[in-house]
Design an enzyme around this catalytic site. Structure first.
Site, short mmCIF file in Angstrom:
data_model
loop_
_atom_site.label_atom_id
_atom_site.label_comp_id
_atom_site.label_asym_id
_atom_site.label_seq_id
_atom_site.Cartn_x
_atom_site.Cartn_y
_atom_site.Cartn_z
CB SER A 125 5.24 -10.86 11.64
OG SER A 125 5.92 -11.95 11.27
CE LYS B 220 -3.83 -16.78 10.83
NZ LYS B 220 -2.74 -15.60 10.59
CB SER C 87 -6.74 -15.90 4.21
OG SER C 87 -5.90 -14.94 3.58
CG ASP D 71 0.37 -16.62 10.89
OD1 ASP D 71 1.60 -16.06 11.17
OD2 ASP D 71 -0.51 -15.92 10.40
N GLY E 251 -7.23 -15.34 9.52
CA GLY E 251 -7.79 -16.39 9.81
C GLY E 251 -9.35 -16.51 9.57
CB SER F 70 1.30 -9.68 4.61
OG SER F 70 2.14 -9.39 5.57
NE ARG F 71 1.98 -9.71 -3.45
CZ ARG F 71 1.16 -9.08 -4.32
NH1 ARG F 71 -0.12 -9.28 -4.39
NH2 ARG F 71 1.69 -7.99 -4.80
CB ALA F 72 -3.29 -14.88 1.07
CB VAL F 73 0.17 -16.10 5.52
CG1 VAL F 73 1.08 -17.53 6.34
CG2 VAL F 73 0.81 -15.04 5.45
#
Length: 492
Positions: A260, A284, A195, A252, A164, A190-193
């Site tokens: 997760s 967030k 961002s 998210d 975030g 992870s890859r960006a969600v």
């Protein structure tokens, strides 16, 4: 009914099959219904789309996700998965039981849900939330799916940020720093969600991030650490499918986020984890109280599944570092490891590393490890092990050549840098898919600027994407500057 298989060169995220409308009418199936495909290799479930031109009657078209389906197949209507009923319950704000989450996780993993159904699940969790008990159930079920790595070490360290905050690229600094103290830290990211770049996107600027479980084990045996994309390792694989549904709307939900994060940490064999929880305007967690509540929940869930979790609640009301976007963040990482770099990124990396050292009961000094060059040396070893150039320098990292400079329209003090707008501008410019795209910040909240002074530079690899980013800049206040004579209180 028996059909001939005809591969159709279409990439789809779900196991899509194409049926001629006349065949579908005879079978009694409709768009998004499921069918059983009985073939020589077994039985596969497909999700139906209809056509009257792409495939003729008597032929079933299989998209790339169904390459294993060959030869003649018997096609029959498949029942709607039970998980659809449970998703509907979540949309009605009814608390789900462990067995119901087990069914949902299983059907997501086996790709038995259409994208709209997966989207409905995410919407239900976002709108109605998860109770602590539901979060516990979901974490257990997500951990049970996929591979689990077991290390022959009593302490395996890990770190995660809930995200975030633009440019918050602590992980590539912290991992080699912690590894240089002798700790094992196999970091899957992870890859960006929501961002402009995730850790995996930024690390990909330096080297490969897609490795199998066996390759990850080799990397960690070789250098004591790795920084890889979790989706390739097949740890809690359902998480990447859920992220696929969350990404378009930048959702998210907190309970899903906890499940997760911790399911992946447990699957990666971690024993001690520090979780960065930024709070503030645009983060967030908007308030300190909400951040503390989240920290309490994630510690409880971690304890339930056998993880030692420490939470670091950090200020996240403005970006960390200067760069926002894969290449620009990679530059900040390398400069920080080399003893320079943005002061806030350096300080946050040191503090989180020290929290992790304390959590793992290790006597080490993060500042000393960074200043001595030990962390940089370990980073270069990680990059080399993952197939990158260990001698890479900041000058080798080129941002997108199409640029737009944003200037201050008055002299004064920077009072706010909008996290969400910075992310949105960087994403419109092409990040994270275009590695060179992003926003290079030239100021922070509290800085004094003169009229006409550059506030930031937007980079894009594609001119049209820069235009898209510019249109957002022109109708918003990316960086707020207030004049010295302006007051924030109006007297009436």
């Amino acid at each position: 009914m028996q059909f001939t298989v005809e591969p159709v060169d279409i990439a789809s995220r779900s196991p899509t099959v194409l049926l001629n409308e006349s065949d579908a009418a005879e079978l009694g199936v409709h768009p998004l219904d499921r069918v059983h495909l009985d073939h020589e290799g077994g039985t596969t479930v497909g999700i139906v789309e209809l056509t009257d031109q792409l495939v003729p009657p008597g032929v079933v078209g299989t998209t790339r996700r169904l390459d294993a389906v060959t030869g003649p197949v018997d096609v029959s209507l498949a029942p709607t998965p039970a998980s659809v009923r449970y998703i509907r319950k979540k949309l009605d704000d009814i608390e789900l039981e462990s067995r119901e989450f087990e069914r949902i996780v299983h059907d997501i993993t086996e790709e038995r849900l259409a994208d709209v159904e997966l989207g409905a699940y995410v919407a239900g969790v976002y709108a109605n939330g998860l109770s602590l008990q539901e979060t516990l159930h979901l974490t257990e079920q997500m951990t049970a799916v996929g591979e689990v790595i077991t290390w022959d070490r009593d302490v395996v360290a890990d770190k995660h940020s809930i995200g975030g905050v633009p440019g918050n690229r602590v992980t590539p600094v912290l991992v080699p720093l912690v590894a240089s103290a002798g700790l094992t830290i196999p970091k899957t990211s992870s890859r960006a969600v929501t961002s402009a770049a995730g850790t995996a996107d930024t690390m990909e600027v330096f080297c490969d991030v897609s490795f199998t479980r066996a390759e990850v084990e080799r990397l960690v045996d070789e250098v004591g650490a790795c920084i890889v994309w979790g989706g390739a390792v097949n740890l809690s694989p359902v998480d990447d499918k859920i992220i696929r549904a969350e990404t378009p709307l930048s959702l998210d939900p907190p309970g899903q986020l906890i499940a997760s994060v911790l399911s992946k940490k447990k699957s990666a064999g971690s024993t001690h984890v520090v979780v960065d929880i930024p709070y503030g305007e645009g983060a967030k967690m908007e308030s300190l109280a909400r951040a503390r509540e989240f920290a309490t929940d994630i510690r409880r869930v971690g304890e339930h599944i056998g993880l030692s979790v420490e939470c670091a609640i950090t200020l996240g009301s403005q970006p960390i570092g200067r760069g926002v976007g894969p290449t620009l963040e990679a530059r900040d990482v390398l400069e920080t490891l080399d003893g320079a770099g943005p002061a806030d990124l350096r300080l946050k990396s040191i503090r989180l590393a020290d929290v992790l050292f304390e959590c793992c009961d290790v006597d080490a000094d993060a500042t000393e490890l960074l200043d001595s060059g030990a962390a940089l040396d370990r980073f270069r070893r990680i990059v080399a092990a993952q197939g990158g150039d260990p001698d890479v320098s900041p000058g080798d990292l080129s941002a997108g050549r199409h640029t737009r400079v944003v200037h201050a329209d008055r002299s004064g003090i920077v009072t706010h840098v909008d996290n969400r707008l910075v992310n949105d501008v960087a994403r419109r410019a092409g990040a994270p898919r275009d590695h060179g795209a992003g926003v290079d910040l030239h100021c922070r909240a509290g800085d004094t600027v003169e009229a006409g002074e550059p506030l930031c530079t937007v980079h894009a690899d594609v001119d049209a994407k820069l235009d898209d980013a510019s249109s957002l800049i022109d109708r918003s206040e990316l960086i707020r500057v207030r004049g010295a004579r302006e007051t924030l209180v109006e007297r009436v």
